[in-house]
Structure formats: C-alpha cells, structure tokens
Design an enzyme around this catalytic site. Sequence first.
Site, mmCIF file in Angstrom:
data_model
loop_
_atom_site.group_PDB
_atom_site.id
_atom_site.type_symbol
_atom_site.label_atom_id
_atom_site.label_comp_id
_atom_site.label_asym_id
_atom_site.label_seq_id
_atom_site.Cartn_x
_atom_site.Cartn_y
_atom_site.Cartn_z
ATOM 1 N N ALA A 168 1.195 68.548 58.700
ATOM 2 C CA ALA A 168 2.224 67.426 59.224
ATOM 3 C C ALA A 168 2.510 66.556 57.334
ATOM 4 O O ALA A 168 1.545 66.216 57.134
ATOM 5 C CB ALA A 168 2.987 66.979 60.086
ATOM 6 N N CYS A 169 3.501 67.419 57.273
ATOM 7 C CA CYS A 169 3.184 66.009 55.195
ATOM 8 C C CYS A 169 4.985 66.029 55.220
ATOM 9 O O CYS A 169 5.914 66.454 55.943
ATOM 10 C CB CYS A 169 3.021 67.392 54.240
ATOM 11 S SG CYS A 169 1.117 67.850 54.359
#
Length: 519
Positions: free
Chosen positions: A36-37
Amino acid sequence: MTTIPRTHRNIVPGIAVLFALSIFAFIFAPSVPANACTTILVGHEATADGSLIIARNEDNVGASDAQNIVRHEPRKEALTFQANDNAFTWDLPPNALGYVAFPKWQSEGQKLLSFEETGINDYGVAISATETIFNSEAILAVDPYVQGTGLTEDSITSVVLPYATSAREGIRLLGHVIETAGVSDEGFGVALSDRNEIWYLETASGHHWVAQRLPADSYFVSANQGRFQDVDFNDPMNVMTSAGFVDFLVEHKLYDPAGEAFNFFTCCISDGEHDHTYNYPRVRELLKLFSGIEYDRMDGLYPVFVQPDRKLTVQDVAAGLRNRYQGTPHDPYMHQNPKEPYRPISVMRASLSHITQTRPDLPGDIAVINHIALGMPDLAVYMPFYKGLTDLPSAYQGATGQIDDHSMFWRSRKMQALVLQDYPRLAPAAHEAIAQFEADLVAKQAAMEDQYLALWRQDEDAARELIQNLTDHAVADMERMLDDLTIRFAKELGMENLTDEQFFELIMGIEKKYHFHGA
C-alpha cells in the site's frame, strides 16, 4: 484509549512472551511485498519554484519495517544481483554509479541490499519504487506474472539506479528487465526524475509495460491502482512501451485499433469493490486538495495528468501525503474510528515517506533534495537530505525490527504511537511542534543555500561543509524535539515508565488497530 498502568516498571510475563514471539516471527517470516502506497508527481511548471517533484508514502505490512540511509560507492566490477525477496537474479554490468538510498533493515545482513524504496544517484537521477498496483485478470490470463523469479519492488532501485544517467534511460532499463525477467506476484508503478523531466511506468502484465512523461504543467497521483488511460502509441517523446505491446493487445483481442480508443485502465488494470474504499477516496481527495475538483463517481476513471489550481510547493505535497480526510467524517484518527471504511493516505504502517525535489537551475550538490519522513507522515518531520551531503547521519542508520532508544525511526515510532492513544487531545501539540520545526528548517536551508552559492565556485569542499553542518544540527534538533514530545505525551498518558518491550507492543497494537486492510 489503550493504557498500561504506570506501576508496571518491568515487563509483565505475558507481554514478554508476545514480544519474543513477535520478534521471532517477524525476523524469520518470509518477506512480504509492500502492499500500500500513495504517489504524487509534480512537473516543474506546476511548482512554485520550478522544482520537479516525485513523492510517495511507503506503506508496509506492519510498524516495524525500519529503513536506513545508505551510500553505495561507484563500482567498477560486474556482479550478479540476487534478490532477497525471491529468486530473481540480474547481471549488473561494471562501472555502476554511486547512489544514496533507503533500504529496509532486513536486507542489511544480506550480500546485497534491497527494498531501497527511494534514491538519488551521482547523476542526480532520482527514483521512487514502487507503487503497488494490480493488473486485470483478462491480460494476466494471456501474460501472467512470473511467480518466484520475476522482478519485484525488492530489486528495482538496486538494478536500475546505478545505471540511469537520465529518467528516460532509467525507464528503458527497467522496461528491459520487465520484458526479460517478467514481473513477479503483483504489478507496480515506478517514478524517475532528472533535471529535465519526470517519467512514470506502470506494468501492464507479466512482461509488458507502459511509461508516460509527466506534462510539465501538471501533477499525477496514484493510490495502489494503475492510473493511465489514454496512450498515444505514436508519440515517442512522451510515451514508451514494451516491445510489441500493441501487437500483443491486438493478437489477444484486448484492443481493436478500428474500434474504440485504447484505454489502459479498462484494459490492463484490476478494478474491484475494495477500490471504492481503499484506493478511489485517496485519489479523489488529492484531486480536491490540489485542483478543487470533486468527484462522486466510483469508477476509477479520474483525470490522469491534472493542472493544479495554484503552484504547488514541497509543503503542499507533504500535506497531501499527510492527509487523513481531516475536516470530514472520514478522519479515522480525530474520530477515533479504526473501522472507518475510507483508508487514509497517512497510516501508521508507513515506514518512510519521501518528497524528492530536483531544482534544475542550481549546482548539483543542492539541486536535488530527498525530504524523508520516518513512520506515519502525519506525525513525522520531513528531513532534507541534499545530494551533496558527505557524511550520512548515524541517527538514520542502524535501526532494526527491534525497538531502540537511538535511531530516528524508533524515536519517531514511539511519539506517533503515543499520540494515537488519544489523537484528538495530543495531535494538535505534535502538529504544532512539527510545523514550527519544519518552518524554521526551511529558513535555515535558504540561508545555507545563499552561503553555498556565494562560496561553491571558489571552494567546493567548504561549500559542502555548509550542507553537512545544516544536516548535523537539524538532526540533533529533531532528536531533542522527538524525545521531548515523547516524554511529554507519555507523562500525560500515565505511560512514563514503559519498558522498551512494552513500548514495542504499544506500537504494534496501535498499528494493528488502525491497519486499514486491502490494496
């Protein structure tokens, strides 16, 4: 609010067992790709000072993925890169450029570092690797991921940055690796910048990719989903693709040149129900923040390259990466609602956030700055690391998956975990201290750069010493500020006697509470 009685001066047996088990499991568990970014890119005509900016929150699977700064010296000999994440290998030619990067601590005991996330090489080329994305079932059915031996985020910076003399060349190098070795497990987006331009690559399938040059007057945002839509295959100045990509699409009936215009998103990107709460809200929030654009729809077909409603600054980008939907019912921290369905941009499992700024009209030493925040960006300071920095600060080295009292990573984590015990009460003081620290640092940077420009042509070593002195003093000041805040908040919470083991459990527990699953 989670509390541990102040009478617990020594770790209780239950916590001791949990701590030992968590460390054992963490160290010996298989490596898991970051999942997740959030990415923000800004062209030089869209920034207030003409900077080119590539920025991203690196969000991990938990709160103990410490990252440290490291300098790779130029290398003359050839060698074979062996990934730590899987069985991917790649022959690295001789005459590699030196670069500074931020690898995850787990790889520091390995032969070669990995998961380097962000870096700047001696040519001033910068990379952000990667934004995790997922390709569509339709395209993966005909060109699947190469499980086990394909390229992952673990290796990208390490095999590309030492050889990229421009952003465009870095994209070509990365594309060649993808076409040759394939992509393993999940897709990704990667940004590269230099003094002239920013390029962003998104995987299309196991062996195919598309890259586009960011228009100079625009910004681009991504949140765990491929974002490209229109692709002009006849515009090599602004578009690059894997060899034979169009023929591949036509052959497998994924694109009909005689029919509707090609849309990369609808063809190549996975689009599921979880995107409605995990990914779309982040993109929509950033479009609103930078352009005042509001969208109600949930189809992912938001504008790709967008002009901001004002010239953006590093501080504006930082505000985007720190965003938590403040001022709305979806702010999970202010409302103390860990079950909030909208996943915020700033999360506790962020290990590092970077804003890499290139100013093309300045000398190389001060032209490129990597602003680094450790841990949760909303409660972290962005420390500027200039390309010309000679000695890397020890406070940004040596952190591991076990809590300590000296590294900037764990100092940051401690303060952040305490604030999240009672965010409405404690966050305002943390925000005020961080904002004042950063404002003072910006003023000091401006004064140092004026001195540098007056000196560098006559004495380059003395000019570089100005960069070193600024960094050394800023790091020491930041250590004191974090320690002061930690002591203050622990006292207010009745937690001033926590052992390191108890602090570790507190950090792990609050991250688990506000984890926000899904990618």
